[in-house]
Write a protein that holds these residues in place. Sequence first.
Motif, short mmCIF file in Angstrom:
data_model
loop_
_atom_site.label_atom_id
_atom_site.label_comp_id
_atom_site.label_asym_id
_atom_site.label_seq_id
_atom_site.Cartn_x
_atom_site.Cartn_y
_atom_site.Cartn_z
N TRP A 1 5.29 3.94 7.34
CA TRP A 1 4.08 4.75 7.39
C TRP A 1 3.28 4.41 8.64
CZ3 TRP A 1 2.52 8.69 4.29
CH2 TRP A 1 3.28 8.92 3.14
N TYR A 2 2.70 5.44 9.23
CA TYR A 2 1.88 5.31 10.43
C TYR A 2 0.56 6.03 10.20
CZ TYR A 2 6.14 3.87 12.80
OH TYR A 2 7.27 3.20 13.16
N THR B 1 0.82 -1.22 0.00
CA THR B 1 0.00 0.00 0.00
C THR B 1 0.85 1.26 0.00
OG1 THR B 1 -0.14 -0.04 2.41
CG2 THR B 1 -1.90 -1.13 1.18
N GLN B 2 2.16 1.12 0.08
CA GLN B 2 3.02 2.30 0.11
C GLN B 2 2.91 3.11 -1.17
OE1 GLN B 2 7.04 1.41 1.12
NE2 GLN B 2 6.57 1.00 3.25
N LYS B 3 2.71 2.47 -2.30
CA LYS B 3 2.62 3.22 -3.56
C LYS B 3 1.40 4.14 -3.54
CE LYS B 3 0.23 -0.38 -6.12
NZ LYS B 3 0.25 -1.23 -7.30
N HIS B 4 0.30 3.70 -2.91
CA HIS B 4 -0.88 4.56 -2.80
C HIS B 4 -0.61 5.72 -1.85
CE1 HIS B 4 -3.15 1.66 -5.08
NE2 HIS B 4 -2.86 0.71 -4.20
N LEU B 5 0.09 5.44 -0.75
CA LEU B 5 0.41 6.50 0.20
C LEU B 5 1.37 7.51 -0.41
CD1 LEU B 5 0.73 4.33 3.41
CD2 LEU B 5 -1.02 6.04 2.95
N PHE B 6 2.36 7.04 -1.17
CA PHE B 6 3.28 7.97 -1.83
C PHE B 6 2.56 8.84 -2.85
CE2 PHE B 6 6.84 5.02 -0.58
CZ PHE B 6 7.47 5.93 0.23
N ALA B 7 1.62 8.26 -3.59
CA ALA B 7 0.85 9.04 -4.57
C ALA B 7 0.02 10.11 -3.87
CB ALA B 7 -0.04 8.11 -5.39
N MET B 8 -0.59 9.75 -2.74
CA MET B 8 -1.37 10.74 -2.00
C MET B 8 -0.47 11.80 -1.39
SD MET B 8 -4.48 8.64 -0.24
CE MET B 8 -3.69 7.08 0.12
N GLY C 1 -7.15 12.88 12.08
CA GLY C 1 -6.01 11.98 12.02
C GLY C 1 -5.15 12.29 10.82
N SER C 2 -4.11 11.48 10.65
CA SER C 2 -3.23 11.66 9.50
C SER C 2 -2.43 10.39 9.26
CB SER C 2 -2.28 12.83 9.72
OG SER C 2 -1.37 12.54 10.77
N PHE C 3 -2.06 10.20 8.01
CA PHE C 3 -1.05 9.22 7.66
C PHE C 3 0.26 9.98 7.62
CE2 PHE C 3 -4.85 7.52 5.53
CZ PHE C 3 -4.86 6.23 6.03
N SER C 4 1.29 9.44 8.23
CA SER C 4 2.57 10.13 8.21
C SER C 4 3.71 9.13 8.09
CB SER C 4 2.74 11.00 9.46
OG SER C 4 2.58 10.22 10.61
N GLN C 5 4.80 9.61 7.54
CA GLN C 5 5.96 8.78 7.27
C GLN C 5 7.08 9.19 8.21
OE1 GLN C 5 7.69 9.64 3.48
NE2 GLN C 5 8.54 7.59 3.24
N HIS D 1 12.62 15.78 -0.23
CA HIS D 1 13.08 16.36 1.02
C HIS D 1 12.03 16.44 2.12
CE1 HIS D 1 16.85 17.37 -0.87
NE2 HIS D 1 16.20 17.98 -1.84
N SER D 2 10.78 16.14 1.82
CA SER D 2 9.71 16.21 2.82
C SER D 2 9.17 14.82 3.10
CB SER D 2 8.56 17.09 2.32
OG SER D 2 9.02 18.39 2.05
N LEU D 3 8.95 14.54 4.36
CA LEU D 3 8.33 13.27 4.73
C LEU D 3 6.85 13.30 4.37
CD1 LEU D 3 9.97 12.70 8.22
CD2 LEU D 3 10.57 11.63 6.06
N GLY D 4 6.31 12.14 4.07
CA GLY D 4 4.91 12.05 3.67
C GLY D 4 3.97 12.42 4.81
N TRP D 5 2.88 13.11 4.45
CA TRP D 5 1.88 13.54 5.43
C TRP D 5 0.56 13.68 4.70
CZ3 TRP D 5 -0.01 18.82 5.37
CH2 TRP D 5 -0.92 19.08 6.39
N ILE D 6 -0.48 13.00 5.19
CA ILE D 6 -1.80 13.05 4.58
C ILE D 6 -2.83 13.23 5.68
CG2 ILE D 6 -3.45 11.84 3.09
CD1 ILE D 6 -0.85 10.05 2.39
N PRO D 7 -3.32 14.44 5.91
CA PRO D 7 -4.32 14.64 6.97
C PRO D 7 -5.71 14.21 6.51
CG PRO D 7 -3.88 16.70 5.88
CD PRO D 7 -2.97 15.69 5.25
#
Length: 159
Positions: A149-150, A14-21, A139-143, A96-102
Amino acid sequence: MHTTYSYRIKDATTQKHLFAMARAVNLVWNYCNQITRDAWRCRRRWLTAYDLDPLLAGSSQLLPLHSQTIQAISKEHATRRNQFRKAKLRWRSNRHSLGWIPFKASGIRIDGDSITYQKKRFRVWLSRPLPKHLVLATGSFSQDACGHWYVRLQYKSPT
């Protein structure tokens, strides 16, 4: 009172979906950054999240993000810009930025050990049981720096 629970996401697939988001979040952040910088240059006026929301209307149909996620990004951008008193914040990049999806509570669905967001199912390790007596707020998804991913769920006490 707010309590935050953090759970690690299981599936490496599922990381590819999280990276796309996360790339879409960076795109929205950088768009907000450019628009607020242009508004400051032309009119010497700070744009608020309320001003940015009509400019971002309809972008959830083009991006793999929920509309409330896009509103949360614009709100966070306006908050950070006011906090640091800058017309332009740092650009968010994939390198340069860690993933973050609120997200907000209405944007997800929790079923046992999985969370569904944007019709994608993310399985998590339940290191502690999900609270039943608390109400999910945001909440959020964060790397993290290691690339894991968390999902972070913020609960509020019912009043």
